[in-house]
Design a protein around this motif. Structure first.
Motif, PDB file in Angstrom:
ATOM      1  N   ALA A  71      26.890  51.169  47.383  1.00 48.87           N
ATOM      2  CA  ALA A  71      25.250  51.177  46.753  1.00 48.87           C
ATOM      3  C   ALA A  71      25.338  49.774  46.083  1.00 48.87           C
ATOM      4  O   ALA A  71      24.213  49.200  45.817  1.00 48.87           O
ATOM      5  CB  ALA A  71      25.103  52.368  45.770  1.00 48.87           C
ATOM      6  N   ALA A  72      26.550  49.173  45.334  1.00 46.25           N
ATOM      7  CA  ALA A  72      26.388  48.040  44.757  1.00 46.25           C
ATOM      8  C   ALA A  72      26.449  46.891  45.558  1.00 46.25           C
ATOM      9  O   ALA A  72      26.489  45.665  45.316  1.00 46.25           O
ATOM     10  CB  ALA A  72      27.676  47.719  43.712  1.00 46.25           C
ATOM     11  N   GLY A  73      26.522  46.929  46.913  1.00 45.60           N
ATOM     12  CA  GLY A  73      26.467  45.992  47.818  1.00 45.60           C
ATOM     13  C   GLY A  73      27.793  45.413  48.646  1.00 45.60           C
ATOM     14  O   GLY A  73      27.849  44.721  49.466  1.00 45.60           O
ATOM     15  N   LEU A  74      28.895  46.193  48.336  1.00 47.61           N
ATOM     16  CA  LEU A  74      30.218  45.765  48.921  1.00 47.61           C
ATOM     17  C   LEU A  74      30.189  46.260  50.270  1.00 47.61           C
ATOM     18  O   LEU A  74      29.545  47.337  50.566  1.00 47.61           O
ATOM     19  CB  LEU A  74      31.097  46.420  48.028  1.00 47.61           C
ATOM     20  N   THR A  75      30.724  45.593  51.148  1.00 47.85           N
ATOM     21  CA  THR A  75      31.160  45.944  52.574  1.00 47.85           C
ATOM     22  C   THR A  75      32.213  46.577  52.718  1.00 47.85           C
ATOM     23  O   THR A  75      33.125  46.550  51.824  1.00 47.85           O
ATOM     24  CB  THR A  75      30.795  44.564  53.455  1.00 47.85           C
TER      25      THR A  75
END
Length: 291
Positions: free
Chosen positions: A274-278
């Motif tokens: 959700a924080a944008g990590l892949t």
């Protein structure tokens, strides 16, 4: 026969980076060896297991690029199998009911420690301090008839006497770098719980039965379970189950050096996503090359 690997999380919280490492190591070992990769849901704890956590496990693993065979084995659907194993141990005279509550055990340990240090298992928990193993048969029967709660404990000394020396092949390392042929020392755990009145199994019992029934040949898991293998080898010996090859990997730790745990609210894969990590970011964080 191709090698068989598995990842076996409990649906009592969201997966974190430590789970990602174990899952990916097993999945990639299976793929590299032409083997099979299984997913097992260890949900014997009905009070803590939740359907939304189980659904999140599937979602997180798929996001990491992991695929698994169907159907998924859910332990809660196989309680009768574990109960049959407990009956075998009972018939062999290797388990006994212990009626102390957690509070009773804490009190008994405190009493013992007034005389000096009380022994603890490799996880730091005190060994069982009660005398239920030698309880009078009539008193034991009366407690069972009264519907008192109890745990079934393994008489470890008697069990070790029956199996004789045991060992396992370690392809990873233990916490202090142990590797190769490891001598099992189940006596360090005391009389472990193998079942409870309301639940006919425990983690130790169900994991060895499931590994055998699913044909698991390689167990890759964290170093925090390294010495638990001694208990698993003992149960495998008692129940005539095969021993997989074991590989224990270093743990993923937080900034304070503590192992990641659901109980300490380690940041979940769900939150990191959700924080944008892949998925590649996750691999980098746990020391794996990007896909």
């Amino acid at each position: 026969m191709p090698p068989v690997f598995r990842f076996a999380p409990s649906p009592n919280g969201y997966l974190h980076l430590g789970h990602a490492l174990s899952a990916l190591l097993n999945f990639e070992a299976a793929r590299a060896s032409g083997g099979r990769f299984l997913l097992r849901i260890e949900d014997i704890d009905g009070a803590r297991s939740r359907a939304d956590y189980e659904a999140a496990i599937y979602e997180d693993l798929a996001w990491l690029g992991i695929a698994w065979e169907q159907p998924v084995r859910r332990q809660s659907e196989h309680m009768s199998v574990y109960g049959e194993a407990v009956q075998r141990l009972q018939q062999a005279g290797l388990v006994y009911p212990a009626f102390e509550s957690r509070a009773d055990i804490t009190r008994l340990v405190a009493e013992r420690e007034r005389q000096g240090p009380w022994p603890r298992d490799p996880d730091g928990a005190p060994l069982y301090p009660g005398a239920a193993r030698t309880m009078d048969a009539d008193a034991r029967a009366a407690l069972i008839t009264s519907d008192a709660p109890y745990a079934l404990r393994l008489d470890t000394a008697a069990a070790v006497a029956r199996t004789g020396p045991l060992s396992w092949q370690e392809q990873g390392t233990g916490p202090a770098g142990e590797t190769g042929t490891m001598v099992a020392t189940p006596e360090r755990w005391g009389d472990v719980i193998v079942a409870r009145k309301e639940t006919p199994t425990s983690y130790h019992l169900s994991v060895v039965i499931d590994d055998a029934l699913q044909g698991v040949t390689h167990v890759i898991r964290g170093q925090d379970l390294f010495w638990s293998t001694s208990v698993h080898r003992l149960l495998q010996g008692l129940l005539d189950l095969p021993a997989p090859l074991y590989r224990h990997h270093p743990l993923v730790r937080d900034e304070h050096g503590r192992k990641l745990s659901k109980s300490t609210h380690a940041t979940s894969l769900r939150a990191l996503r959700a924080a944008g990590l892949t998925a590649d970011d996750i691999r980098a964080r746990i020391g794996l090359p990007r896909a």
